[in-house]
Write an enzyme that holds these catalytic residues in place. Structure first.
Site, short mmCIF file in Angstrom:
data_model
loop_
_atom_site.label_atom_id
_atom_site.label_comp_id
_atom_site.label_asym_id
_atom_site.label_seq_id
_atom_site.Cartn_x
_atom_site.Cartn_y
_atom_site.Cartn_z
N GLN A 17 47.99 33.39 53.76
CA GLN A 17 46.94 32.61 53.63
C GLN A 17 47.28 31.38 52.34
O GLN A 17 47.92 31.78 51.29
CB GLN A 17 45.68 33.31 52.78
N ASP A 41 43.61 32.30 57.29
CA ASP A 41 42.53 32.74 56.13
C ASP A 41 41.63 33.51 56.86
O ASP A 41 40.85 33.05 57.78
CB ASP A 41 42.11 31.40 55.66
N ILE A 69 45.81 43.52 53.37
CA ILE A 69 45.05 42.54 52.46
C ILE A 69 44.10 43.06 51.81
O ILE A 69 43.22 43.84 52.35
CB ILE A 69 44.85 41.35 53.18
N TYR A 133 39.09 50.15 39.09
CA TYR A 133 39.42 50.03 40.41
C TYR A 133 37.91 49.34 41.04
O TYR A 133 37.83 48.55 42.03
CB TYR A 133 39.78 51.24 41.19
N LYS A 140 37.15 50.07 49.52
CA LYS A 140 38.15 50.71 50.32
C LYS A 140 37.37 51.85 51.14
O LYS A 140 37.59 52.26 52.06
CB LYS A 140 39.03 51.30 49.35
N LYS A 170 53.98 49.26 41.83
CA LYS A 170 54.09 48.07 41.00
C LYS A 170 54.43 46.91 41.91
O LYS A 170 55.62 46.45 42.20
CB LYS A 170 55.25 48.25 39.96
N THR A 171 53.61 46.11 42.64
CA THR A 171 53.57 45.03 43.54
C THR A 171 53.26 43.62 42.58
O THR A 171 52.65 43.86 41.55
CB THR A 171 52.81 45.23 44.71
N LEU A 172 53.36 42.74 43.39
CA LEU A 172 52.58 41.46 42.83
C LEU A 172 51.01 41.47 42.57
O LEU A 172 51.05 41.13 41.54
CB LEU A 172 53.15 40.15 43.93
N ALA A 173 50.61 42.09 43.52
CA ALA A 173 49.08 42.13 43.35
C ALA A 173 48.71 43.12 42.13
O ALA A 173 47.65 42.79 41.44
CB ALA A 173 48.47 42.86 44.47
O1 0WE Z 1 44.03 47.88 46.03
C1 0WE Z 1 44.63 47.64 45.05
C2 0WE Z 1 44.66 46.12 44.50
C3 0WE Z 1 44.21 44.81 45.16
C4 0WE Z 1 43.81 43.92 44.64
C5 0WE Z 1 44.59 43.20 43.41
C6 0WE Z 1 44.31 42.29 42.80
C7 0WE Z 1 44.90 41.78 41.64
C8 0WE Z 1 44.52 40.16 41.42
C9 0WE Z 1 42.81 43.10 44.98
N1 0WE Z 1 42.48 41.98 44.38
C10 0WE Z 1 43.02 41.67 43.29
N2 0WE Z 1 42.77 40.47 42.56
C11 0WE Z 1 43.36 39.90 41.83
O2 0WE Z 1 42.89 38.58 41.20
N3 0WE Z 1 45.42 48.70 44.79
C12 0WE Z 1 45.56 49.81 45.36
C13 0WE Z 1 46.46 48.45 43.52
C14 0WE Z 1 45.52 48.84 42.22
O3 0WE Z 1 44.76 47.92 41.57
C15 0WE Z 1 44.10 48.51 40.68
C16 0WE Z 1 44.36 49.70 40.71
C17 0WE Z 1 45.56 50.19 41.63
C18 0WE Z 1 46.05 51.26 41.93
C19 0WE Z 1 43.24 47.93 39.76
C20 0WE Z 1 42.58 48.84 38.81
C21 0WE Z 1 42.85 50.29 38.93
C22 0WE Z 1 43.86 50.64 39.53
#
Ligand code: 0WE
Length: 230
Positions: A17, A41, A69, A133, A140, A170-173
């Site tokens: 996207q 997208d 995603i 989360y 989810k 520990k990813t980019l997200a």
């Molecule tokens: O599903 C996820 C995170 C996915 C995600 C990440 C972001 C970061 C940037 C979704 N939306 C966004 N939006 C953004 O602006 N995970 C499983 C990783 C994750 O994220 C968390 C976790 C874990 C584990 C957030 C809070 C607490 C634990």
């Protein structure tokens, strides 16, 4: 996942996207000897029509789909779930993180061979409260329920549908999420294996679920979390 699938000799098309992500992902794709990239997208029906038409044109039929995603607003991934979840934030998280899975599964199933397999990525926050989360946990939970309903519908076509619940990585997200280091440390300390999981371990589990080795597994959530969920 792409790396492990490439190691098993698959040919993979990647969707992305926006140009920023295309630039970031292209070298990774080339590093595993692949090159097919299609703009998709998931919030744009016309673009999804075009993307799957291109897939059909190039491959005729396909054998698997990986849905990896999700999105929630940064403000909604912190503090109080009740206070911080807006109507628009909720709608957007559900659209990008859950409906996209239903939509892509329908589109993929129309060109998928019998014996095909669909895998999505989920997280323990779907069924337990993981601080911050928040709306992603609700999304989810929806994704996991959608996995079971899709498994029932597509089973008749010989298509399996499963989700992998990976431990935190520990990813980019994850880099934009506060206290992520604390969560990793907690996870490693409390998991039966006393460590976090690697991207290779998640890739291997996905390759298994997408292969005939998992031929009787559908509608399932597979935990790749060092046992933490237990
Ligand atoms: O599903 C996820 C995170 C996915 C995600 C990440 C972001 C970061 C940037 C979704 N939306 C966004 N939006 C953004 O602006 N995970 C499983 C990783 C994750 O994220 C968390 C976790 C874990 C584990 C957030 C809070 C607490 C634990």
């Amino acid at each position: 996942i792409a790396q492990q699938l490439a190691a098993q000799g698959t040919d993979i098309a990647f969707t992305y996207q926006g140009e920023a992500l295309e630039r970031r992902v292209r070298p990774l794709i080339e590093s595993i000897g692949m090159s097919t990239m299609i703009s998709a997208d998931v919030t744009n029906d016309a673009e999804m029509d075009t993307a799957f038409a291109q897939l059909k044109e190039k491959y005729g039929t396909i054998d698997f789909l990986v849905h990896a995603i999700a999105f929630a607003g940064k403000e909604e991934l912190q503090g109080s779930f009740v206070a911080n979840t807006t109507r628009e934030g909720f709608r957007r998280a559900m659209d990008i993180s859950v409906f996209s899975f239903v939509d892509a599964s329908r589109r993929a199933s129309e060109i998928m061979n019998p014996g095909g397999s669909i895998v999505s990525m989920t997280y323990l926050g779907a069924e337990r409260v993981v601080p911050s989360y928040n709306v992603m946990g609700v999304a989810k939970a929806g994704l996991e329920a959608a996995t079971r309903y899709a498994a029932r519908d597509l089973g008749v076509k010989g298509i399996r549908v499963n989700a992998i619940s990976a431990g935190p990585i520990k990813t980019l997200a994850a880099s934009g999420i506060g206290n992520f280091g604390k969560l990793l440390a907690y996870n490693a300390h409390h998991a039966p294996l006393r460590r976090n999981v690697t991207i290779e371990e998640v890739g291997n589990a996905a390759a298994f679920m997408l292969s005939d080795l998992a031929s009787a597994i559908t509608g399932e959530i597979l935990y790749v979390d060092g046992g933490l969920n237990t």
